[in-house]
Design an enzyme around this catalytic site. Structure first.
Site, mmCIF file in Angstrom:
data_model
loop_
_atom_site.group_PDB
_atom_site.id
_atom_site.type_symbol
_atom_site.label_atom_id
_atom_site.label_comp_id
_atom_site.label_asym_id
_atom_site.label_seq_id
_atom_site.Cartn_x
_atom_site.Cartn_y
_atom_site.Cartn_z
ATOM 1 N N ARG A 142 -31.763 32.847 5.062
ATOM 2 C CA ARG A 142 -33.074 32.284 5.415
ATOM 3 C C ARG A 142 -33.373 31.044 4.597
ATOM 4 N NH1 ARG A 142 -34.384 31.727 0.923
ATOM 5 N NH2 ARG A 142 -35.252 33.185 -0.568
ATOM 6 N N GLY A 190 -30.334 29.886 -3.086
ATOM 7 C CA GLY A 190 -31.711 30.040 -2.624
ATOM 8 C C GLY A 190 -31.822 30.254 -1.126
ATOM 9 N N ASP A 205 -37.029 38.080 1.503
ATOM 10 C CA ASP A 205 -35.702 37.855 2.093
ATOM 11 C C ASP A 205 -35.333 38.988 3.044
ATOM 12 O OD1 ASP A 205 -35.958 35.969 0.177
ATOM 13 O OD2 ASP A 205 -34.373 36.698 -1.121
ATOM 14 N N ASP A 217 -44.300 35.939 -3.223
ATOM 15 C CA ASP A 217 -44.190 37.248 -2.539
ATOM 16 C C ASP A 217 -44.382 38.396 -3.519
ATOM 17 O OD1 ASP A 217 -41.666 36.746 -3.719
ATOM 18 O OD2 ASP A 217 -40.514 37.540 -2.019
ATOM 19 N N SER A 227 -28.266 34.723 0.282
ATOM 20 C CA SER A 227 -26.954 35.325 0.575
ATOM 21 C C SER A 227 -26.900 36.758 0.046
ATOM 22 C CB SER A 227 -25.836 34.490 -0.051
ATOM 23 O OG SER A 227 -25.853 34.581 -1.464
HETATM 24 P P1 ADP Z 1 -28.938 33.874 -3.250
HETATM 25 O O1 ADP Z 1 -30.045 32.931 -3.518
HETATM 26 O O2 ADP Z 1 -27.858 33.264 -2.430
HETATM 27 O O3 ADP Z 1 -29.386 35.202 -2.734
HETATM 28 P P2 ADP Z 1 -28.120 35.343 -5.626
HETATM 29 O O4 ADP Z 1 -27.849 34.796 -6.984
HETATM 30 O O5 ADP Z 1 -29.201 36.335 -5.485
HETATM 31 O O6 ADP Z 1 -28.301 34.093 -4.684
HETATM 32 O O7 ADP Z 1 -26.766 36.037 -5.078
HETATM 33 C C1 ADP Z 1 -25.543 35.357 -4.992
HETATM 34 C C2 ADP Z 1 -24.414 36.344 -5.125
HETATM 35 O O8 ADP Z 1 -24.228 37.080 -3.901
HETATM 36 C C3 ADP Z 1 -23.059 35.683 -5.365
HETATM 37 O O9 ADP Z 1 -22.884 35.385 -6.730
HETATM 38 C C4 ADP Z 1 -22.088 36.776 -4.893
HETATM 39 O O10 ADP Z 1 -21.949 37.791 -5.868
HETATM 40 C C5 ADP Z 1 -22.852 37.378 -3.720
HETATM 41 N N1 ADP Z 1 -22.410 36.770 -2.438
HETATM 42 C C6 ADP Z 1 -23.016 35.810 -1.713
HETATM 43 N N2 ADP Z 1 -22.298 35.503 -0.595
HETATM 44 C C7 ADP Z 1 -21.221 36.303 -0.603
HETATM 45 C C8 ADP Z 1 -20.096 36.481 0.270
HETATM 46 N N3 ADP Z 1 -19.917 35.753 1.385
HETATM 47 N N4 ADP Z 1 -19.175 37.410 -0.060
HETATM 48 C C9 ADP Z 1 -19.328 38.142 -1.188
HETATM 49 N N5 ADP Z 1 -20.359 38.022 -2.037
HETATM 50 C C10 ADP Z 1 -21.289 37.106 -1.783
HETATM 51 P P1 NG1 Z 2 -33.602 33.865 -3.441
HETATM 52 O O1 NG1 Z 2 -33.863 32.471 -3.096
HETATM 53 O O2 NG1 Z 2 -32.854 34.619 -2.377
HETATM 54 O O3 NG1 Z 2 -33.001 34.038 -4.774
HETATM 55 C C1 NG1 Z 2 -35.803 35.032 -4.590
HETATM 56 C C2 NG1 Z 2 -36.398 36.411 -4.271
HETATM 57 C C3 NG1 Z 2 -37.541 36.286 -3.246
HETATM 58 C C4 NG1 Z 2 -38.578 35.269 -3.694
HETATM 59 C C5 NG1 Z 2 -37.860 33.935 -4.013
HETATM 60 C C6 NG1 Z 2 -38.799 32.885 -4.559
HETATM 61 C C7 NG1 Z 2 -34.875 38.341 -4.278
HETATM 62 C C8 NG1 Z 2 -33.873 39.113 -3.522
HETATM 63 N N1 NG1 Z 2 -35.372 37.253 -3.688
HETATM 64 O O4 NG1 Z 2 -35.122 34.567 -3.458
HETATM 65 O O5 NG1 Z 2 -38.152 37.574 -3.065
HETATM 66 O O6 NG1 Z 2 -39.330 35.733 -4.779
HETATM 67 O O7 NG1 Z 2 -36.831 34.128 -4.981
HETATM 68 O O8 NG1 Z 2 -39.786 32.565 -3.626
HETATM 69 O O9 NG1 Z 2 -35.215 38.704 -5.397
#
Ligand code: ADP
Ligand code: NG1
Length: 436
Positions: free
Chosen positions: A44, A146, A193, A53, A149
């Protein structure tokens, strides 16, 4: 149990694409059986409403084309076995009733899958050993950028497990279950998310509010295009405390306002949020602005006043953004009105919330010079900007970013710029494909 229409839709075979064909072959080669079904969950982009949120205020995201697809097959043995199309994410196999996540360090990728499985297995097997499952994962959402994923992985894993065990939950229930489940990774996110992952509708953004969870479609101006551009700075929010520190600052802000008005923290309804305090006081956002202005600057080493000021002003911007979209006929110049809201959001995230990054600020500055409004999207400290512009400017804007930013960055060398900077359109939420 919710009616069928509220549940994640199940389609026949997936469309024949390279990705599902590849996943099927990989699954068969590895597990010696074909998958029984596939789940797909989108990433998203949040258009406005950042870091509000978890304070109880509404957000305005839309689902992306980029997604996580998982090929799935249940097993009689109580084992979780996960492989990934991308070989840099190593395989995992282990007993399904002994799953746990580690806190404090950067999580392993499969721990996000475990979060979803733990939440779903507790629901499907509250009193007995859960059935096992094998999963082959393929994701196209840029990680730690962000764009959600991690939540796509959590939501897809929970959906896969529940569908395999014939547990049907409504999309709302799925969103709430997955928001709780993802917190097992150690970050106290608010639920945006997971909500958009299940509730997104094609063609529109969603205004998502809490307590109770609700999602209302928001039509965007027809000529408006949102472009996402990666800063090439990755920021994993579970790897350090910066995200949770912000949540804590906001909780302290809520507690201080509550105490100064004689309100009790209610252990039954959970953590006190700024929105809950607003609700208990029965005041509007303008009054909340006055109340946060009187907060202490810091408590211990946590900043309080600036953080809470960002939250209230961002909550006001979300309402203004939504109102402009709802009254487009009366609002001739959507580009500058919505653009100014995005610009103020970025400034606030950068200065009051300190969740931006020098590189993101530079990209926003370059956009500004080009006459395009942009802001950091998602958690921040790296990741992406989202820019709002009329369709007619898209080509030249993307070209400007390539010339002035990507071609000068050593990190972009060898990358496909189409994956770093791309036009988005609102996509649909999660779905399931049968394999036959
Ligand atoms: P985001 O903002 O993308 O949600 P996060 O820091 O919360 O960032 O999560 C990112 C983590 O999710 C990566 O470091 C990895 O561990 C996992 N991840 C994301 N995409 C994939 C993928 N295609 N396959 C496996 N793990 C993934
Ligand atoms: P991302 O961008 O996926 O790391 C995080 C939080 C959201 C929200 C945003 C900031 C998780 C899974 N996601 O999103 O709930 O607080 O930051 O707006 O913790």
């Amino acid at each position: 149990m919710a009616g069928y229409d509220d549940t994640v839709p199940v389609f026949g075979r997936p469309p024949a694409t390279d990705r599902t064909d590849y996943l099927r072959t990989m699954f068969e080669d590895y597990f010696r059986h074909p998958p029984e079904f596939y789940v797909r969950v989108p990433g998203r982009v949040n258009l406005i409403g950042e870091h509000v949120d978890y304070c109880g205020y509404p957000v305005l995201p839309m689902a992306l084309e980029q997604d996580v697809i998982i090929a799935v097959r249940g097993t009689v043995e109580p084992t979780l076995h996960i492989i990934n199309r991308n070989p840099s994410y190593r395989d995992y196999v282990g007993p399904i009733n002994e799953l746990h996540t580690s806190h404090g360090t950067k999580p392993e990728w499969y721990e996000y899958i475990m979060c979803g499985i733990i939440g779903a297995a507790e629901m499907a097997y509250p009193d007995s050993t859960p059935r096992g499952i094998t999963l082959a994962v393929c994701g196209t959402i840029p990680p730690a950028a962000g764009l959600s994923s991690s939540s796509a992985l959590v939501c897809a894993a929970a959906l896969a497990y529940l569908h395999d065990n014939e547990v049907k939950l409504s999309k709302m229930q799925m969103a709430m279950l997955c928001a709780r489940s993802e917190r097992l990774i150690g970050t106290a996110g608010g639920g945006m998310d997971q909500a958009i992952a299940f509730l997104a509708e094609e063609g529109c953004a969603s205004y998502i509010s809490w307590n109770p969870l609700s999602s209302t479609p928001v039509s965007l101006p027809q000529e408006a295009v949102f472009v996402v551009a990666h800063s090439l700075v990755e920021a994993n929010k579970a790897a350090n405390n910066v995200f949770n520190d912000r949540v804590q600052s906001c909780t302290i802000a809520a507690q201080i306002i509550a105490q100064s008005h004689g309100l009790e923290d209610d252990p039954i309804t959970g953590r006190l949020t700024i929105a809950k305090v607003q609700n208990l006081l029965g005041v509007d956002l303008d009054k909340m602005r006055e109340l946060v202005a009187a907060l202490p600057i810091t408590v211990g080493n946590l900043k309080i006043r600036d953080r809470a000021t960002h939250v209230i002003e961002e909550a006001i911007r979300v309402e203004q953004f939504r109102s402009v979209c709802a009254n487009l006929k009366d609002c001739g110049d959507w580009e500058s009105v919505l653009g100014n809201l995005m610009r103020s959001s970025h400034r606030s995230l950068s200065e009051l919330y300190e969740s931006s990054h020098d590189v993101l600020n530079e990209m926003v500055r370059l956009s500004d010079e080009f006459g395009v409004h942009a802001r950091v999207t998602g958690a921040g400290w790296g990741g992406c900007i989202v820019a709002l512009l009329p369709r007619s400017k898209v080509e030249s804007y993307v070209q400007m970013l390539i010339t002035t930013f990507y071609s000068r960055s050593s990190l972009a060398r060898g990358c496909d710029t189409n994956q770093l900077v791309f036009v988005t359109a609102p996509h649909r939420g999660a779905l399931i494909y049968g394999a036959t």
